[in-house]
Design a protein around this motif. Structure first.
Motif, PDB file in Angstrom:
ATOM      1  N   TRP A  27       0.796  -1.222   0.000  1.00 62.65           N
ATOM      2  CA  TRP A  27       0.000   0.000   0.000  1.00 62.65           C
ATOM      3  C   TRP A  27       0.828   1.271   0.000  1.00 62.65           C
ATOM      4  N   ILE A  28       2.067   1.202   0.491  1.00 57.02           N
ATOM      5  CA  ILE A  28       2.864   2.420   0.595  1.00 57.02           C
ATOM      6  C   ILE A  28       4.215   2.248  -0.083  1.00 57.02           C
ATOM      7  N   GLU A  29       4.834   3.384  -0.407  1.00 61.28           N
ATOM      8  CA  GLU A  29       6.171   3.430  -0.964  1.00 61.28           C
ATOM      9  C   GLU A  29       7.024   4.289  -0.055  1.00 61.28           C
ATOM     10  N   ALA A  30       8.324   4.023  -0.034  1.00 69.76           N
ATOM     11  CA  ALA A  30       9.211   4.810   0.815  1.00 69.76           C
ATOM     12  C   ALA A  30      10.508   5.094   0.078  1.00 69.76           C
ATOM     13  N   PHE A  31      11.023   6.278   0.308  1.00 72.21           N
ATOM     14  CA  PHE A  31      12.345   6.669  -0.149  1.00 72.21           C
ATOM     15  C   PHE A  31      13.150   6.997   1.094  1.00 72.21           C
ATOM     16  N   ILE A  32      14.296   6.350   1.256  1.00 72.67           N
ATOM     17  CA  ILE A  32      15.095   6.511   2.469  1.00 72.67           C
ATOM     18  C   ILE A  32      16.522   6.890   2.072  1.00 72.67           C
ATOM     19  N   LYS A  33      17.035   7.904   2.746  1.00 67.85           N
ATOM     20  CA  LYS A  33      18.366   8.421   2.443  1.00 67.85           C
ATOM     21  C   LYS A  33      19.105   8.672   3.741  1.00 67.85           C
ATOM     22  N   LYS A  34      20.397   8.403   3.748  1.00 70.41           N
ATOM     23  CA  LYS A  34      21.247   8.672   4.910  1.00 70.41           C
ATOM     24  C   LYS A  34      21.333  10.180   5.116  1.00 70.41           C
ATOM     25  N   ASN A  35      21.289  10.591   6.376  1.00 66.81           N
ATOM     26  CA  ASN A  35      21.276  11.995   6.746  1.00 66.81           C
ATOM     27  C   ASN A  35      22.636  12.401   7.298  1.00 66.81           C
ATOM     28  N   ARG A  36      22.976  13.673   7.221  1.00 65.90           N
ATOM     29  CA  ARG A  36      24.237  14.137   7.787  1.00 65.90           C
ATOM     30  C   ARG A  36      24.170  14.250   9.300  1.00 65.90           C
ATOM     31  N   GLN A  37      23.014  14.553   9.838  1.00 63.55           N
ATOM     32  CA  GLN A  37      22.843  14.655  11.287  1.00 63.55           C
ATOM     33  C   GLN A  37      22.504  13.265  11.820  1.00 63.55           C
ATOM     34  N   GLU A  38      23.395  12.679  12.569  1.00 63.50           N
ATOM     35  CA  GLU A  38      23.230  11.292  12.979  1.00 63.50           C
ATOM     36  C   GLU A  38      22.368  11.100  14.212  1.00 63.50           C
ATOM     37  N   TYR A  39      21.926  12.153  14.840  1.00 61.03           N
ATOM     38  CA  TYR A  39      21.159  12.022  16.074  1.00 61.03           C
ATOM     39  C   TYR A  39      19.663  12.208  15.871  1.00 61.03           C
TER      40      TYR A  39
END
Length: 115
Positions: A27-39
């Protein structure tokens, strides 16, 4: 949502949608990306205008946020995530259990769950 901030700007969404990894559920789609802020994690939710009228779209967004709250403590920090409702799925199929199950599968595929 303690460790999570909402994405609101168009350029934030575009950045994740173009450079992030794509994961799909029923039912859903996701786009996931690593972030510069690790917290901290950044969460974006988008439901197409073609899906339904405003009341139903906002209802679907509330379901996304509520399902995300269930997994927030178990998710690794330092990621940007954009969740989309699939355009071809009927908005009447939107229920908490479906979204929660899809979200869990996506987090497991992306290897974001803490062990």
């Amino acid at each position: 949502m303690k460790k999570t901030k909402m994405m609101k700007k168009n350029y934030e969404f575009r950045n994740v949608l173009t450079k992030g990894n794509y994961y799909s559920g029923k039912w859903i789609e996701a786009f996931i990306k690593k972030n510069r802020q690790e917290y901290v994690n950044f969460l974006g939710i988008a439901v197409s205008v073609k899906t339904a009228k405003a009341v139903k779209r906002n209802y679907i967004k509330r379901l996304f946020r509520e399902a995300y709250k269930e997994y927030e403590e178990e998710i690794k920090t330092g990621y940007q995530m954009v969740f989309l409702w699939k355009k071809k799925k009927d908005s009447k199929e939107a229920c908490y259990q479906n979204i929660k199950k899809d979200m869990q599968n996506i987090f497991e595929k992306a290897n974001l769950m803490n062990q």
